[in-house]
Design an enzyme around this catalytic site. Structure first.
Site, short mmCIF file in Angstrom:
data_model
loop_
_atom_site.label_atom_id
_atom_site.label_comp_id
_atom_site.label_asym_id
_atom_site.label_seq_id
_atom_site.Cartn_x
_atom_site.Cartn_y
_atom_site.Cartn_z
N ARG A 150 86.16 16.39 51.42
CA ARG A 150 86.14 16.74 52.83
C ARG A 150 85.70 18.16 53.35
O ARG A 150 85.50 18.33 54.57
CB ARG A 150 87.63 16.49 53.09
CG ARG A 150 88.20 14.85 53.20
CD ARG A 150 89.56 14.73 53.17
NE ARG A 150 90.20 15.05 51.80
CZ ARG A 150 91.38 14.79 51.70
NH1 ARG A 150 92.35 14.45 52.65
NH2 ARG A 150 92.19 14.91 50.28
N LYS B 15 86.11 23.67 46.26
CA LYS B 15 87.19 24.05 47.22
C LYS B 15 88.09 25.11 47.30
O LYS B 15 88.14 25.96 48.07
CB LYS B 15 88.02 22.73 47.49
CG LYS B 15 89.11 22.81 48.64
CD LYS B 15 89.61 21.78 49.12
CE LYS B 15 90.51 20.97 48.16
NZ LYS B 15 91.54 19.93 48.70
N GLU C 193 102.40 8.02 49.22
CA GLU C 193 101.03 8.58 49.81
C GLU C 193 100.92 7.91 51.05
O GLU C 193 101.07 6.69 51.56
CB GLU C 193 100.00 8.13 48.76
CG GLU C 193 99.81 9.18 47.47
CD GLU C 193 99.86 10.76 48.17
OE1 GLU C 193 99.03 11.19 48.56
OE2 GLU C 193 101.17 11.23 47.89
N ASN D 264 77.36 69.01 59.95
CA ASN D 264 77.47 68.08 60.97
C ASN D 264 75.89 67.12 61.02
O ASN D 264 74.91 67.90 60.86
CB ASN D 264 77.35 69.01 62.35
CG ASN D 264 77.50 68.35 63.61
OD1 ASN D 264 76.86 67.26 63.83
ND2 ASN D 264 78.71 68.97 64.22
N ALA E 249 72.64 63.10 66.12
CA ALA E 249 72.57 61.87 66.55
C ALA E 249 71.07 61.18 66.00
O ALA E 249 70.01 61.98 66.11
CB ALA E 249 72.40 61.67 68.18
N TYR F 253 65.13 54.22 50.76
CA TYR F 253 64.57 52.95 49.93
C TYR F 253 63.10 53.20 50.17
O TYR F 253 62.54 53.16 51.41
CB TYR F 253 65.11 51.66 50.63
CG TYR F 253 64.66 50.46 49.87
CD1 TYR F 253 64.80 50.34 48.52
CD2 TYR F 253 64.23 49.25 50.42
CE1 TYR F 253 64.34 49.20 47.80
CE2 TYR F 253 63.84 48.26 49.97
CZ TYR F 253 63.93 48.01 48.50
OH TYR F 253 63.63 47.04 47.98
#
Ligand code: UD1
Ligand code: MG
Length: 451
Positions: A19, A26, A158, A363, A366, A373
């Site tokens: 299901r 599962k 059941e 520091n 920005a 890489y």
């Protein structure tokens, strides 16, 4: 002096989970970052059992790997829960003591409930079987527990095999059972498969035991603790329940969550005291946060260590291997991966730091990028203590910037910078007086000529 009565736990995890409509078994679907079967094992471990067996299906090597070092028994064909327990008999041969059977798809069960089941099994009436029951708001397709006039458990039906009247019973089978090991093997071996699904139902054990005049008992658990996962919707339901539990535990342990309902935890998230977590923060697995850290809204963290007093976010992304030192600041739209940011360093805006060390009090301006890489290999960037990296700089790894050095804004740094040096690695600024005005005048003249 009481003698130690041995305890064995059998976890059923061989079901295909049809299901779920998934290629993943599962019980490996994750809840709060951990596979469901891992949650069940964690609860079991708290009881310190003498034996644990996990029943898996053929070829479920990934489940076996997930539960190692616990042994697995293979159920060759998924012929029902009784057949699954039978598959574990080989590994339990000669065992006498109590046996708790759990379902790998019922991940929220607590050690306290397991202890209550074992205690009920050992009570004076000596029941052969103790079944865990619950009364969910919507009993749906759960098996129903049918009691006799004296309140003892008579049988489990059941859903598919239940009559209309039986379906109206609110007391449901949560799935977990505790057995007297001395009687269990023989009782389970007598279970047949004449039912709606043609399966060997473990639940039939109650009727068989009752037929022999043995007592059977019920222990009730809160429905939220024993929700079974058979579909993606139930998986989401269980996730919701565990998140509620984890948020409460975080607050009970001294963290402030300004909007608890929007915070997502992993089961292994560790928060110190007086941590403040803003709205929509996501903790992936393996996050440890020190005291007095603030994590502002919309930050996403995974396999990260954050030391005392650090400030994170809003909108920070801390990826595996990030280590944030005490009082460091990681600001908005900053991504950090496999990098150590040392005490008091600041990486406040729009930056990628990967495979690097940023020394204490450095520091980072920005827009700084560590170019780690080259399409083939990852390389390291080392930024010394107190260094200042100007905005919009690219640090092409492998490269080192010495302690106290300054990198001019907009630099592309390809070779090491010595400590306390200034490096400017960009086109030199050129100024041409009056050029812009002369340019405009020429263009306007050309335009007038054409008109
Ligand atoms: C089962 C119970 C039901 C109960 C419900 C609670 C039976 C017959 N029914 O139904 O009364 O209300 O759980 O959640 O027990 N499994 C195997 N091998 C098999 C079949 C199942 O290992 O051949 C494992 C599954 O991986 C799962 C567990 O047993 O972890 C339960 O099986 P599942 O098919 O989910 O049973 P339910 O229909 O939920
Ligand atoms: Mg189930």
């Amino acid at each position: 002096m009481t003698t130690h009565r041995p305890l064995a736990c059998v976890i059923l995890a061989a079901g295909k989970g049809t299901r779920m409509k998934s290629d993943l078994p599962k019980v490996l679907h994750r809840v709060a970052g951990r596979p469901m079967v891992g949650h069940v094992l964690a609860a079991v471990k708290a009881l310190d059992p003498d034996h644990v067996v996990v029943v898996v299906g053929p070829g479920m090597d990934d489940v076996a790997a997930a539960v190692a070092p616990y042994p697995t028994a293979v159920q060759q064909e998924q012929r029902g829960t009784a057949d699954a327990v039978r598959s574990a008999f080989g590994l339990l041969e000669g065992f006498s003591g109590d046996v708790v059977v759990l379902y790998g798809d019922t991940p929220l069960v607590t050690p306290d409930t397991l202890r209550a089941m074992v205690a009920a099994r050992r009570q004076a009436s000596d029941p052969a079987v103790v079944v865990l029951g619950m009364r969910p708001d919507d009993p749906g397709a759960y098996g129903r527990l049918i009691l006799n006039a004296r309140g003892g458990l008579e049988k489990i039906v059941e859903y598919l095999d239940a009559t209309e009247e039986e379906r109206r019973v609110g007391l449901c089978n949560a799935g977990l059972m505790a057995f007297d090991g001395a009687r269990m093997f023989e009782l389970i071996n007598r279970i047949g498969n004449s039912n709606a699904k043609g399966e060997y139902y473990l639940t039939d054990v109650v009727q068989i035991a009752r037929g022999d005049g043995m007592a059977c008992a019920v222990v009730e658990a809160a429905p939220a603790e024993v929700v079974g996962v058979n579909s993606r919707a139930e998986l989401a339901e269980v996730e919701k329940l565990i998140q509620r539990r984890l948020r409460k535990a975080a607050m009970d342990n001294g963290a402030t969550l300004t909007d608890p309902d929007s915070v997502t935890f992993s089961v292994d998230t560790r928060l110190g005291r007086d941590v403040v977590v803003g709205p929509f923060v996501v903790f992936g697995s393996g996050v440890t946060v020190g005291d007095r850290v603030e994590i502002k809204s919309f930050s996403h963290l995974e396999q990260v260590r954050i030391d005392t007093g650090a400030q994170i976010g809003p909108y920070a992304r801390l990826r595996p291997g990030a280590e944030i030192g005490p009082d460091a600041h990681i600001g908005n739209f900053v991504e950090i991966k496999n990098a150590k940011i040392e005490a008091g360093a600041k990486v406040n805006h729009l930056t990628y730091i990967g495979d690097a060390r940023v020394g204490a009090k450095a520091n980072i301006g920005a827009g700084t990028i560590t170019c780690n890489y080259d399409g083939f290999a990852k390389s390291h960037t080392d930024i010394g203590a107190g260094a200042f990296i100007g905005s919009n700089s690219a640090l092409v790894a492998p490269v080192r910037v010495g302690d106290g050095a300054i990198v001019g804004a907009g630099s592309v740094v390809t070779t090491d910078v010595e400590g306390d040096a200034l490096v400017v690695a960009r086109g030199r600024q050129q100024a041409y007086s009056g050029w812009a005005r002369r340019f405009r005048e020429r263009k306007q003249a050309e335009k007038a000529k054409k008109a």
